[in-house]
Design a protein around this motif. Structure first.
Motif, short mmCIF file in Angstrom:
data_model
loop_
_atom_site.label_atom_id
_atom_site.label_comp_id
_atom_site.label_asym_id
_atom_site.label_seq_id
_atom_site.Cartn_x
_atom_site.Cartn_y
_atom_site.Cartn_z
N PRO A 109 0.83 -1.21 0.00
CA PRO A 109 0.00 0.00 0.00
C PRO A 109 0.86 1.26 0.00
O PRO A 109 2.08 1.20 0.27
N PRO A 110 0.26 2.42 -0.27
CA PRO A 110 1.03 3.66 -0.38
C PRO A 110 1.58 4.18 0.93
O PRO A 110 2.50 4.99 0.94
N VAL A 111 1.01 3.75 2.06
CA VAL A 111 1.52 4.17 3.36
C VAL A 111 1.64 2.95 4.26
O VAL A 111 0.97 1.95 4.07
N ALA A 112 2.51 3.06 5.26
CA ALA A 112 2.71 1.95 6.20
C ALA A 112 1.69 2.03 7.34
O ALA A 112 1.16 3.10 7.64
N VAL A 113 1.42 0.89 7.95
CA VAL A 113 0.45 0.84 9.05
C VAL A 113 1.12 0.63 10.40
O VAL A 113 0.46 0.76 11.44
N GLU A 114 2.40 0.30 10.43
CA GLU A 114 3.07 0.04 11.70
C GLU A 114 3.05 1.29 12.58
O GLU A 114 3.11 2.42 12.10
N THR A 115 2.98 1.07 13.87
CA THR A 115 2.98 2.17 14.82
C THR A 115 4.22 3.04 14.62
O THR A 115 5.33 2.53 14.54
N GLY A 116 3.99 4.34 14.53
CA GLY A 116 5.09 5.28 14.33
C GLY A 116 5.35 5.63 12.89
O GLY A 116 6.26 6.41 12.60
N SER A 117 4.55 5.09 11.96
CA SER A 117 4.76 5.39 10.54
C SER A 117 4.28 6.78 10.15
O SER A 117 4.81 7.39 9.23
#
Length: 318
Positions: free
Chosen positions: A123-131
Motif C-alpha cells: 500500500p502507499p503508506v505503512a500501518v506500523e505504529t510510528g509510521s
C-alpha cells in the motif's frame, strides 16, 4: 473500489461473530477483481495510518502491537465509529484489546484464494505504529537514512487544521518518498534530504524560498491560508496536491533538476470532521501557546516567530 465500497465491505465484520466475519469478508473480497482487492488493502492502510498518531497512542497501554490492534478494531467497528475516533483520540481507549489485527491479513488471504499466487502488494503508506509523520516532527537533526522527503507543516497545525488537506498531504509525501521515479528525480541533487516547511500566514506575501545546505535542502513556503476557509473536502485534497507541486517545482528550478514525475495515485481518503465549523473564523490562539508548541517541536528559531506572534494579535482575515 472507492471509499463507500471499502466501508460497505468493512460493515460485513459487524454482522457476525469474529471468526465467521473474517471468513465472510475474505470470501467476499476473493470474488472481486484483483484491483479491488489491492484497493481494499490501500484504503485499509490509509485509514489505519491516519489514526497512527501520538495523541491516539497515549490512550492505549502496552506497546506498538497493542496500538496497531486497537486501530484495527476501530476500523472494524465501521465508518461512523472510525470518524468519531479520528476526531476524538481518547475514544480509542475503548478499543484497546487484542485480536483485531487479523484484519491486516484479509486482503492477502483473499488475493491468494482468488489467484493462487503470493501476495506482494504494498500500500502507499505503512500501518506500523510510528509510521505517521506526526510521530517525528522535522528538525535539523533528522538523519533518517531511508527517507529523502520530509514534511514539517507550519502555523496551521496550531490554528486548526483541515484533516482532508493534512491527511492528503501526508499520504502524498509518503508515496512520493517511496516512489522510485521520484527518488531518481532527486538523486542528481546529490543531497541527503529535501525538507518541505510550509507556513500558512496572512502576514506575508505567498512565495517559496529554497535554501541549500551541505546535506539537505529546506523549502520555506509562505502559503495563502484563505483556502482553509473552504470546507469542500474535494477542494482541500486538490489544494494539497497543488501546494505540493508548487513546492517541488520551486526545488526543480532552484537545483536545475529534471521535469517533475507525476504524483503517485493514492486512494481517496475518508471524510473527516473539520476542526472548526463552516463560516467561522479560525479560533483565537494565545501567542504563548505558539511559543510552547515551537519549543516542544524543536528546531524552530523563536526569533523567526515574531511576525507570526504579531499576526496572532489581529483577527485573521478569512
Amino acid at each position: 473500489m472507492d471509499e463507500r465500497s471499502f466501508w460497505t465491505a468493512v460493515a460485513l465484520l459487524s454482522a457476525e461473530e469474529l471468526d465467521a466475519a473474517v471468513t465472510t469478508l475474505t470470501a467476499e473480497l476473493s470474488g472481486r477483481p484483483i484491483n479491488e482487492i489491492t484497493a481494499f488493502a490501500d484504503h485499509l492502510a490509509v485509514v489505519l495510518h491516519a489514526i497512527d498518531t501520538p495523541a491516539h497512542a497515549s490512550f492505549v497501554p502496552d506497546d506498538a502491537e497493542a496500538f496497531l490492534a486497537a486501530r484495527c478494531a476501530v476500523v472494524a467497528a465501521g465508518r461512523e465509529t472510525y470518524l468519531r475516533v479520528l476526531g476524538d483520540p481518547p475514544a480509542i481507549a475503548a478499543f484497546a484489546r487484542p485480536g483485531a489485527e487479523w484484519l491486516l491479513a484479509v486482503p492477502a488471504n483473499a488475493f491468494e484464494r482468488a489467484t493462487g499466487l503470493a501476495w506482494t502488494h504494498e500500500p502507499p503508506v505503512a500501518v506500523e505504529t510510528g509510521s505517521n509523520p506526526l510521530w517525528s516532527p522535522i528538525t535539523a537533526d533528522d538523519t533518517d537514512e531511508e527517507t529523502w522527503l520530509t514534511y514539517g507543516g507550519g502555523l496551521h497545525t496550531v490554528l486548526g487544521t483541515r484533516p482532508a488537506y493534512d491527511a492528503t498531504m501526508q499520504v502524498l509525501i509518503a508515496a512520493v518518498d517511496a516512489d522510485p521515479r521520484w527518488r531518481r528525480w532527486w538523486s542528481p541533487a546529490g543531497l541527503h534530504t529535501l525538507d518541505l516547511a510550509p507556513l500558512w500566514s496572512d502576514g506575508d506575501a505567498p512565495g517559496v524560498t529554497v535554501r541549500r545546505g551541505a546535506q539537505r535542502v529546506v523549502v520555506d513556503a509562505i502559503m495563502d491560508p484563505r483556502g482553509f476557509a473552504r470546507t469542500d473536502r474535494a477542494f482541500l485534497r486538490e489544494l494539497a496536491r497543488s501546494d505540493l507541486l508548487t513546492m517541488l517545482e520551486s526545488v526543480r528550478a532552484a537545483l536545475d533538476l529534471g521535469p517533475l514525475p507525476p504524483l503517485p495515485r493514492v486512494p481517496d481518503l475518508p471524510d473527516m470532521p473539520d476542526s472548526f465549523a463552516p463560516g467561522q473564523e479560525l479560533p483565537r490562539v494565545d501567542p504563548d501557546d505558539v511559543v510552547r508548541f515551537a519549543e516542544e517541536v524543536g528546531g524552530v528559531d523563536l526569533e523567526e516567530l515574531r511576525p507570526v506572534l504579531h499576526m496572532l494579535a489581529t483577527d485573521p482575515p478569512l
